[in-house]
Design a protein around this motif. Structure first.
Motif, PDB file in Angstrom:
ATOM      1  N   ASP A   8       0.489   4.689   1.233  1.00 57.77           N
ATOM      2  CA  ASP A   8       1.247   3.224   1.756  1.00 57.77           C
ATOM      3  C   ASP A   8       0.882   2.302   0.603  1.00 57.77           C
ATOM      4  O   ASP A   8      -0.409   2.434   0.152  1.00 57.77           O
ATOM      5  CB  ASP A   8       0.658   2.763   3.017  1.00 57.77           C
ATOM      6  N   CYS A   9       1.665   1.618   0.279  1.00 57.25           N
ATOM      7  CA  CYS A   9       1.197   0.404  -0.735  1.00 57.25           C
ATOM      8  C   CYS A   9       2.120  -1.000  -0.395  1.00 57.25           C
ATOM      9  O   CYS A   9       2.927  -0.949   0.257  1.00 57.25           O
ATOM     10  CB  CYS A   9       1.484   0.688  -2.104  1.00 57.25           C
ATOM     11  N   GLN A  10       1.575  -2.005  -0.940  1.00 57.22           N
ATOM     12  CA  GLN A  10       2.388  -3.255  -0.938  1.00 57.22           C
ATOM     13  C   GLN A  10       2.933  -3.488  -2.206  1.00 57.22           C
ATOM     14  O   GLN A  10       2.380  -3.686  -3.388  1.00 57.22           O
ATOM     15  CB  GLN A  10       1.364  -4.293  -0.544  1.00 57.22           C
ATOM     16  N   PRO A  11       4.544  -3.642  -2.296  1.00 64.91           N
ATOM     17  CA  PRO A  11       4.999  -3.913  -3.462  1.00 64.91           C
ATOM     18  C   PRO A  11       5.079  -5.502  -3.826  1.00 64.91           C
ATOM     19  O   PRO A  11       5.218  -6.266  -3.084  1.00 64.91           O
ATOM     20  CB  PRO A  11       6.572  -3.545  -3.293  1.00 64.91           C
ATOM     21  N   TYR A  12       4.923  -5.551  -5.317  1.00 67.53           N
ATOM     22  CA  TYR A  12       4.994  -6.857  -5.887  1.00 67.53           C
ATOM     23  C   TYR A  12       5.920  -6.924  -7.035  1.00 67.53           C
ATOM     24  O   TYR A  12       5.944  -5.811  -7.785  1.00 67.53           O
ATOM     25  CB  TYR A  12       3.578  -7.316  -6.350  1.00 67.53           C
ATOM     26  N   THR A  13       6.409  -8.016  -7.294  1.00 66.09           N
ATOM     27  CA  THR A  13       7.068  -8.330  -8.366  1.00 66.09           C
ATOM     28  C   THR A  13       6.593  -9.172  -9.570  1.00 66.09           C
ATOM     29  O   THR A  13       6.085 -10.293  -9.130  1.00 66.09           O
ATOM     30  CB  THR A  13       8.608  -8.903  -8.221  1.00 66.09           C
ATOM     31  N   VAL A  14       6.142  -8.787 -10.719  1.00 68.71           N
ATOM     32  CA  VAL A  14       5.723  -9.339 -11.941  1.00 68.71           C
ATOM     33  C   VAL A  14       6.707 -10.339 -12.395  1.00 68.71           C
ATOM     34  O   VAL A  14       7.854  -9.918 -12.998  1.00 68.71           O
ATOM     35  CB  VAL A  14       5.078  -8.483 -12.822  1.00 68.71           C
ATOM     36  N   ILE A  15       6.464 -11.559 -12.485  1.00 72.17           N
ATOM     37  CA  ILE A  15       7.438 -12.414 -13.088  1.00 72.17           C
ATOM     38  C   ILE A  15       6.762 -13.075 -14.239  1.00 72.17           C
ATOM     39  O   ILE A  15       5.641 -13.374 -14.238  1.00 72.17           O
ATOM     40  CB  ILE A  15       7.801 -13.673 -12.151  1.00 72.17           C
ATOM     41  N   SER A  16       7.413 -13.166 -15.330  1.00 69.98           N
ATOM     42  CA  SER A  16       7.196 -13.562 -16.652  1.00 69.98           C
ATOM     43  C   SER A  16       8.385 -14.741 -16.997  1.00 69.98           C
ATOM     44  O   SER A  16       9.471 -14.192 -17.019  1.00 69.98           O
ATOM     45  CB  SER A  16       6.846 -12.720 -17.617  1.00 69.98           C
ATOM     46  N   ASP A  17       7.980 -15.952 -17.364  1.00 68.76           N
ATOM     47  CA  ASP A  17       9.138 -16.903 -17.913  1.00 68.76           C
ATOM     48  C   ASP A  17      10.158 -17.162 -16.836  1.00 68.76           C
ATOM     49  O   ASP A  17      11.401 -17.081 -17.066  1.00 68.76           O
ATOM     50  CB  ASP A  17       9.762 -16.533 -19.328  1.00 68.76           C
ATOM     51  N   GLN A  21       9.873  -8.878 -14.487  1.00 62.74           N
ATOM     52  CA  GLN A  21       9.404  -8.077 -15.626  1.00 62.74           C
ATOM     53  C   GLN A  21       9.059  -6.615 -15.156  1.00 62.74           C
ATOM     54  O   GLN A  21       9.481  -5.837 -15.886  1.00 62.74           O
ATOM     55  CB  GLN A  21       8.491  -8.797 -16.247  1.00 62.74           C
ATOM     56  N   ALA A  22       8.783  -6.577 -14.152  1.00 63.62           N
ATOM     57  CA  ALA A  22       8.150  -5.321 -13.630  1.00 63.62           C
ATOM     58  C   ALA A  22       7.850  -5.332 -12.077  1.00 63.62           C
ATOM     59  O   ALA A  22       7.840  -6.319 -11.551  1.00 63.62           O
ATOM     60  CB  ALA A  22       6.714  -5.014 -14.369  1.00 63.62           C
ATOM     61  N   GLU A  23       8.043  -4.003 -11.477  1.00 65.12           N
ATOM     62  CA  GLU A  23       7.587  -3.714 -10.223  1.00 65.12           C
ATOM     63  C   GLU A  23       6.342  -3.032  -9.992  1.00 65.12           C
ATOM     64  O   GLU A  23       6.254  -2.162 -10.654  1.00 65.12           O
ATOM     65  CB  GLU A  23       8.621  -3.312  -9.358  1.00 65.12           C
ATOM     66  N   VAL A  24       5.366  -3.651  -9.020  1.00 61.02           N
ATOM     67  CA  VAL A  24       4.015  -2.671  -8.876  1.00 61.02           C
ATOM     68  C   VAL A  24       3.937  -2.263  -7.421  1.00 61.02           C
ATOM     69  O   VAL A  24       4.352  -3.156  -6.585  1.00 61.02           O
ATOM     70  CB  VAL A  24       2.783  -3.229  -9.686  1.00 61.02           C
TER      71      VAL A  24
END
Length: 66
Positions: A8-17, A21-24
């Motif tokens: 199980d994990c918590q999804p996050y979106t990496v935002i740049s500008d 930019q990525a999902e972790v």
């Protein structure tokens, strides 16, 4: 929450500008059978590479700084 493989994990979106930019997906170390000590070699390598890149005038990517 989300499931990746058997974890199980918590999804996050990496935002740049202002743009994605990525999902972790972040899981607890204990859920994966790891401890902080297991990550010490990776953290040491990351710190070393950050110093090397800074010495060459390069800026680390947002993911590298996480």
């Amino acid at each position: 929450a989300k499931k990746v493989g058997k974890w199980d994990c918590q999804p996050y979106t990496v935002i740049s500008d202002g743009k994605p930019q990525a999902e972790v997906c972040v899981a607890k170390l204990s859920d994966m059978g790891l401890t902080r000590d297991d990550l010490k070699p990776f953290i040491g390598l990351s710190e070393f590479m950050g110093k090397q890149m800074a010495g060459m005038g390069q800026q680390a990517s947002p993911m590298a700084s996480m």
